[in-house]
Design a protein around this motif. Structure first.
Motif, short mmCIF file in Angstrom:
data_model
loop_
_atom_site.label_atom_id
_atom_site.label_comp_id
_atom_site.label_asym_id
_atom_site.label_seq_id
_atom_site.Cartn_x
_atom_site.Cartn_y
_atom_site.Cartn_z
N LEU A 162 0.84 -1.19 0.00
CA LEU A 162 0.00 0.00 0.00
C LEU A 162 0.87 1.25 0.00
O LEU A 162 1.78 1.38 0.80
CB LEU A 162 -0.88 -0.02 1.26
N VAL A 163 0.59 2.16 -0.94
CA VAL A 163 1.26 3.46 -0.88
C VAL A 163 0.23 4.57 -0.84
O VAL A 163 -0.32 4.86 0.23
CB VAL A 163 2.29 3.66 -2.02
N THR A 164 -0.06 5.14 -2.00
CA THR A 164 -0.91 6.33 -1.97
C THR A 164 -2.33 5.98 -2.43
O THR A 164 -2.52 5.57 -3.56
CB THR A 164 -0.33 7.39 -2.93
N VAL A 165 -3.30 6.13 -1.56
CA VAL A 165 -4.69 5.79 -1.91
C VAL A 165 -5.45 7.06 -2.30
O VAL A 165 -5.26 8.13 -1.71
CB VAL A 165 -5.45 5.16 -0.72
N GLY A 166 -6.29 6.91 -3.28
CA GLY A 166 -7.29 7.93 -3.57
C GLY A 166 -6.80 9.16 -4.33
O GLY A 166 -7.60 9.85 -4.94
N SER A 167 -5.50 9.43 -4.30
CA SER A 167 -5.11 10.68 -4.96
C SER A 167 -4.40 10.40 -6.29
O SER A 167 -3.56 9.50 -6.39
CB SER A 167 -4.25 11.52 -4.01
N HIS A 168 -4.76 11.14 -7.30
CA HIS A 168 -4.19 10.95 -8.63
C HIS A 168 -2.82 11.60 -8.73
O HIS A 168 -2.48 12.50 -7.96
CB HIS A 168 -5.11 11.59 -9.67
N ILE A 169 -2.04 11.16 -9.72
CA ILE A 169 -0.80 11.86 -10.04
C ILE A 169 -1.19 12.85 -11.13
O ILE A 169 -1.52 12.44 -12.26
CB ILE A 169 0.27 10.89 -10.58
N SER A 170 -1.20 14.13 -10.82
CA SER A 170 -1.66 15.06 -11.84
C SER A 170 -0.83 16.34 -11.84
O SER A 170 -0.20 16.70 -10.85
CB SER A 170 -3.15 15.38 -11.66
N GLY A 171 -0.85 16.97 -12.98
CA GLY A 171 -0.03 18.18 -13.21
C GLY A 171 0.84 17.95 -14.44
O GLY A 171 0.81 16.87 -15.03
N ARG A 172 1.64 18.96 -14.80
CA ARG A 172 2.47 18.80 -15.99
C ARG A 172 3.58 17.77 -15.70
O ARG A 172 4.35 17.94 -14.76
CB ARG A 172 3.08 20.14 -16.40
N MET A 173 3.59 16.73 -16.51
CA MET A 173 4.53 15.64 -16.25
C MET A 173 5.88 15.91 -16.88
O MET A 173 5.94 16.28 -18.05
CB MET A 173 4.04 14.33 -16.89
N ILE A 174 6.94 15.66 -16.12
CA ILE A 174 8.26 15.59 -16.75
C ILE A 174 8.78 14.18 -16.45
O ILE A 174 9.02 13.82 -15.30
CB ILE A 174 9.23 16.66 -16.22
N ILE A 175 8.89 13.41 -17.53
CA ILE A 175 9.30 12.01 -17.36
C ILE A 175 10.70 11.87 -17.94
O ILE A 175 10.96 12.37 -19.04
CB ILE A 175 8.34 11.06 -18.11
N MET A 176 11.59 11.21 -17.22
CA MET A 176 12.92 11.02 -17.79
C MET A 176 13.56 9.73 -17.33
O MET A 176 13.20 9.16 -16.30
CB MET A 176 13.81 12.22 -17.47
N ILE A 177 14.53 9.31 -18.15
CA ILE A 177 15.39 8.20 -17.73
C ILE A 177 16.82 8.72 -17.78
O ILE A 177 17.15 9.59 -18.58
CB ILE A 177 15.20 6.95 -18.62
N GLY A 178 17.66 8.21 -16.90
CA GLY A 178 19.06 8.65 -16.87
C GLY A 178 19.37 9.49 -15.65
O GLY A 178 20.46 9.38 -15.10
N GLN A 179 18.45 10.34 -15.20
CA GLN A 179 18.68 11.18 -14.02
C GLN A 179 17.46 11.14 -13.12
O GLN A 179 16.34 10.92 -13.59
CB GLN A 179 18.92 12.64 -14.44
N GLU A 180 17.74 11.41 -11.85
CA GLU A 180 16.64 11.47 -10.87
C GLU A 180 16.32 12.93 -10.58
O GLU A 180 17.24 13.72 -10.32
CB GLU A 180 17.06 10.75 -9.58
N GLN A 181 15.05 13.28 -10.67
CA GLN A 181 14.69 14.68 -10.48
C GLN A 181 14.43 14.95 -8.99
O GLN A 181 13.55 14.34 -8.40
CB GLN A 181 13.41 15.00 -11.26
N ASP A 182 15.21 15.89 -8.45
CA ASP A 182 14.91 16.32 -7.08
C ASP A 182 14.01 17.55 -7.10
O ASP A 182 13.48 17.97 -6.09
CB ASP A 182 16.20 16.59 -6.31
N SER A 183 13.92 18.17 -8.27
CA SER A 183 12.91 19.21 -8.47
C SER A 183 12.27 18.95 -9.83
O SER A 183 12.74 18.09 -10.57
CB SER A 183 13.59 20.59 -8.45
N HIS A 184 11.22 19.66 -10.13
CA HIS A 184 10.48 19.41 -11.37
C HIS A 184 11.37 19.69 -12.58
O HIS A 184 11.61 20.85 -12.92
CB HIS A 184 9.24 20.32 -11.38
N GLY A 185 11.94 18.66 -13.19
CA GLY A 185 12.78 18.83 -14.38
C GLY A 185 14.25 19.08 -14.07
O GLY A 185 15.04 19.30 -14.99
#
Ligand SMILES: NC(=O)C1=CN([C@@H]2O[C@H](COP(=O)(O)OP(=O)(O)OC[C@H]3O[C@@H](n4cnc5c(N)ncnc54)[C@H](OP(=O)(O)O)[C@@H]3O)[C@@H](O)[C@H]2O)C=CC1
Ligand SMILES: [Fe+3]
Length: 764
Positions: free
Chosen positions: A675-698
């Motif tokens: 169990l992790v996050t119930v009921g809440s959607h992942i929403s907003g402008r998505m920045i998806i990447m592979i290769g680096q981990e984002q500690d801030s948006h992008g």
């Protein structure tokens, strides 16, 4: 889950005391409740040393508890003799239980005994059931169920009703459901699901139902070696997998119990993919045979009064088989050509083809193999031509009449050319046809890269079609214009066979015209915006972007099938942005394949939203050797994964906001759901990447969390993929591509040093 103890202790076991848990306690020690003697403690140390046998050892102790029911507080020496110290390498074998002494139960029991298991049958009539394999015991259902932790139900579903009375004895046990039905969709739910509903406390595994009793009796060499299984408990499936492997079968895990229906339908299907091609073959052969019968045999009889009915046996089949073979070969290539014209018309390859075309394309392999079979018959029939009585008679009659009339016939070079060309085309066509057939077999095609495979099946395929068509044109070379060949105003059959192949070849030639080919290539490879950059990448198979500024604004759109991104350097810049226009997810599945030798933490997939940098993150924590799935700052950790360096790993992660459950499928093996996050959607402008981990948006990259290695087949869906789909993804066979991110139509931006390369890394 505790399989060895098989759930709650029975009354007798409870009073005897010792119960063994196979596996380690959190502190890494073997757990043993109420150990009362040093000898037995040592026994368990042996168990620990020989962990492979632990399950069976624990079983034997559990059983010994039964046998030693008279023992109350002290452990008597006999209990030790069941597993003497120092001989734990040859432990007593695991005891299994089979319910049902019918055909399947007896055959399976025989194989289990041969493989070294001990066996007890549970039967309605323990004293009067028929002959059983030697060495097996037979008891009542209750007693048998109590004695083992794995119970194989070899009874028909219709009789499962009595099991609910055994629910206390079956609690916590592994129930293997082998049952099949007489018809598809006979019941609203699969047999295994029904069983799970009847005994919710048991761990139901569907397995062995695709084998037959006969196959089991004949041993693994004759039997179908594949055992499919599915179930909701990973440990229960593991126990059944080990058992099936020991019996000599290879095991294919099809996922959770919801796949049971599919497994139950397997034995009821009669060559499903062959149905259409077979119907087509029969649909061509029968009318054509009748056509030839009328044109040749009936015509001769009516017009010339000659009885040539003997031709029914060899001449007619030897005309029908090559004709149908050629038409079917052409039908393998016709849908591809039609699909290309669809794409030209629509200007894109990302629109679905009509269903009929999809279905047609899916049965091309079977069409081709049937065509090859018919061509092989034609070859065989042609071999016997010189020894046929009719042919020998004609030759000798001709020779004798030449001698009698003192005639000689001149050697005609044109005829020699014709005859040799005719045979040469036939042999070349057949030779290539055999190559096509061989490379379509899974064991061969698996060893080919997709480029090799498509080269053979497409380029060599068209060449085969050309040779075979030309062979037929040569057959009729001087007959096309002779009126006597149009008996009763009907064309000769070989002419009919030329229609479809000629159409296919002409259409293919049209597609090869430079202007058409260019347009089609563009549609296949890129959208117009990224055409140049992408064609560069495809041609060189190597595409390095060193300057962020140059390309950061250029979004590429490409089919990356057979390719991978290589992240060759440890930097805090190199990454690939994967673009999607979607901005709200209530469920997700992300699958990818990665290859690395990193010995530190690293990122595998990073999705950030403005409110949350860790919107959806897949991260390897090397310190704790666990895979972390972060969903909006909450995380689930998965231990015990076999995340080996220097090999490809398939990782699929599913999440559903409704239940809040996340699940990891590592190399096709499911984890538990957490169990992790119930009921809440992942929403907003998505920045998806592979290769680096984002500690801030992008941004906010950390070199110590960057990925170095190769990454391929990244797909993302906005729903939870079924276990079967995940299995197909893992096996890389015919899976539905992602509807959010699709590796075969990926829109991406490369930043810094990332290389696109051919995924093939081994030489076959
Ligand atoms: N035969 C095959 O090749 C294959 C069979 N299967 C599956 O295996 C299962 C067994 O098949 P098979 O062995 O051929 O069938 P059989 O009819 O030969 O045996 C079924 C057994 O079930 C038990 N049984 C019968 N009626 C009842 C009842 N009312 N309550 C409790 N137990 C009962 C009997 O054992 P007892 O008298 O000891 O209680 C009987 O011997 C089925 O589910 C079948 O679909 C799957 C793949 C192949
Ligand atoms: Fe021929």
């Amino acid at each position: 889950m505790d399989l060895s103890a098989a759930g709650k202790p029975t009354e007798r076991q409870a009073h005897v005391g010792p119960r063994c848990h196979f596996g380690l306690s959190p502190a890494g020690q073997v757990t043993w409740a109420k150990t009362r003697s040093t000898a037995l403690t040592q026994y368990l140390v042996e168990c620990f040393v020989h962990r492979r046998y632990l399950h069976s050892l624990c079983q034997s102790v559990a059983l010994s508890a039964d046998r030693l029911s008279s023992m109350s507080t002290e452990v008597k020496p006999e209990s030790v003799s069941l597993c003497p110290l120092g001989t734990a390498a040859a432990p007593e074998q695991e005891l299994l239980c089979i319910f049902g002494t019918g055909d399947f139960g007896r055959s399976l029991g025989q194989r289990l005994l041969q493989s070294g298991y001990r066996l007890v049958y549970g039967s309605r009539r323990p004293h009067s059931c028929g002959p059983l394999p030697q060495g097996a015991q037979v008891m009542s259902h209750v007693a048998a169920a109590q004695s083992a932790s794995v119970i194989l139900l070899c009874i028909h579903r219709e009789h499962y009703g009595f099991l609910d009375k055994l629910a206390p004895q079956l609690e916590g046990k592994v129930l293997v459901d082998v049952s099949n039905n007489l018809k598809m969709n006979l019941y609203p739910e699969a047999n295994a699901e029904y069983l799970q509903r009847l005994i919710p406390g048991a761990h139901v595994v569907k397995a062995f139902n695709t084998l037959s009793a006969w196959a089991l009796q004949n041993g693994p060499s004759d039997a179908n070696r594949q055992v499919y299984l599915c179930g909701n408990s990973a440990e229960a499936k593991q126990a059944v997998t080990e058992m099936a492997t020991k019996l000599g079968f290879s095991v294919l895990d099809r996922g959770s119990l919801s796949a049971a229906r599919e497994l139950e339908d397997f034995p009821l299907q009669l060559f499903p993919e062959w149905r259409l091609p077979l119907r087509l073959a029969v649909g061509f052969i029968v009318p054509l045979y009748l056509y030839l019968l009328i044109r040749d045999i009936v015509y001769s009889y009516v017009n010339q009064g000659k009885d040539i009915s003997f031709r029914l046996m060899v001449s007619l089949p030897n005309t029908v088989f090559p004709i149908v073979s050629l038409i079917m070969l052409a039908l393998c290539y016709l849908p591809g050509v039609i699909a290309a014209f669809f794409q030209l018309y629509r200007g894109t390859k990302y629109k679905r083809f009509p269903d009929w075309l999809d279905r047609w394309m899916l049965c091309r392999k079977q069409l081709g193999l049937l065509a090859l079979g018919l061509a092989s018959l034609h070859v065989l029939y042609s071999f016997i031509i010189p020894i046929r009585y009719y042919v020998r008679f004609r030759i000798s009659k001709n020779t004798i009449s030449q001698i009698k009339e003192n005639r000689t016939s001149e050697f005609e070079t044109t005829v020699a050319w014709w005859s040799d060309s005719f045979y040469a085309m036939g042999m070349l066509g057949y030779g290539l046809f055999v190559v096509l057939g061989i490379t379509s077999l899974p064991s061969v095609s698996n060893a080919l890269s997709w480029k090799e495979f498509s080269f053979i099946q497409s380029k060599l395929g068209y060449l085969t079609l050309f040779f075979c068509t030309f062979h037929t044109y040569l057959y009729g070379w001087n007959k096309f214009l002779r009126p006597d060949y149009y008996k009763w105003y009907t064309p000769p059959a070989y002419m009919l066979s030329l229609v479809v192949p000629s159409v296919v070849l002409v259409l293919k030639l049209l597609l090869l015209l430079p202007c058409v080919d260019r347009r089609l290539t563009r549609i296949h490879e890129v959208t117009a915006a990224a055409a140049d950059a992408d064609s560069m990448c495809r041609k060189s198979s190597r595409y390095t972007v060193d300057n962020k500024k140059t390309f950061s604004s250029l979004s590429l759109f490409s089919d990356l099938s057979g390719s991978m991104f290589t992240f060759p350097l440890q930097t805090n810049r190199a990454h690939v942005r994967l673009n999607t226009s979607r901005d709200d997810f209530g469920a997700l599945t992300v699958c990818h394949r990665s290859f690395t030798d990193l010995k530190r933490d690293h990122i595998l997939f990073s999705l950030a939203i403005p409110s949350n940098a860790n919107g959806f993150l897949i991260f390897w924590d090397d310190t704790n050797k666990e895979m972390e799935i972060h969903i909006k700052e909450k995380k689930a950790e998965y231990y015990g994964l076999d995340y080996k360096p220097n090999m490809w790993h398939s990782v699929c992660t599913t999440w559903n906001s409704e239940s809040g459950l996340v699940q990891l499928w590592f190399d096709g093996k499911p984890s538990i759901r957490k169990l992790v996050t119930v009921g809440s959607h992942i929403s907003g402008r998505m920045i998806i990447m592979i290769g680096q981990e984002q500690d801030s948006h992008g941004g906010g990259f950390d070199i110590k969390q960057s990925f170095v290695g190769m990454m391929s087949d990244v797909h993302m869906w906005d729903y939870v993929l079924s276990p079967c789909e995940i299995q197909r993804y893992t096996d890389d066979i015919n899976y539905t591509p992602g509807n959010v991110l699709n590796w075969r139509a990926l829109e991406f931006q490369i930043f810094d040093n990332v290389v696109i390369e051919d995924k093939l890394m081994t030489c076959h």
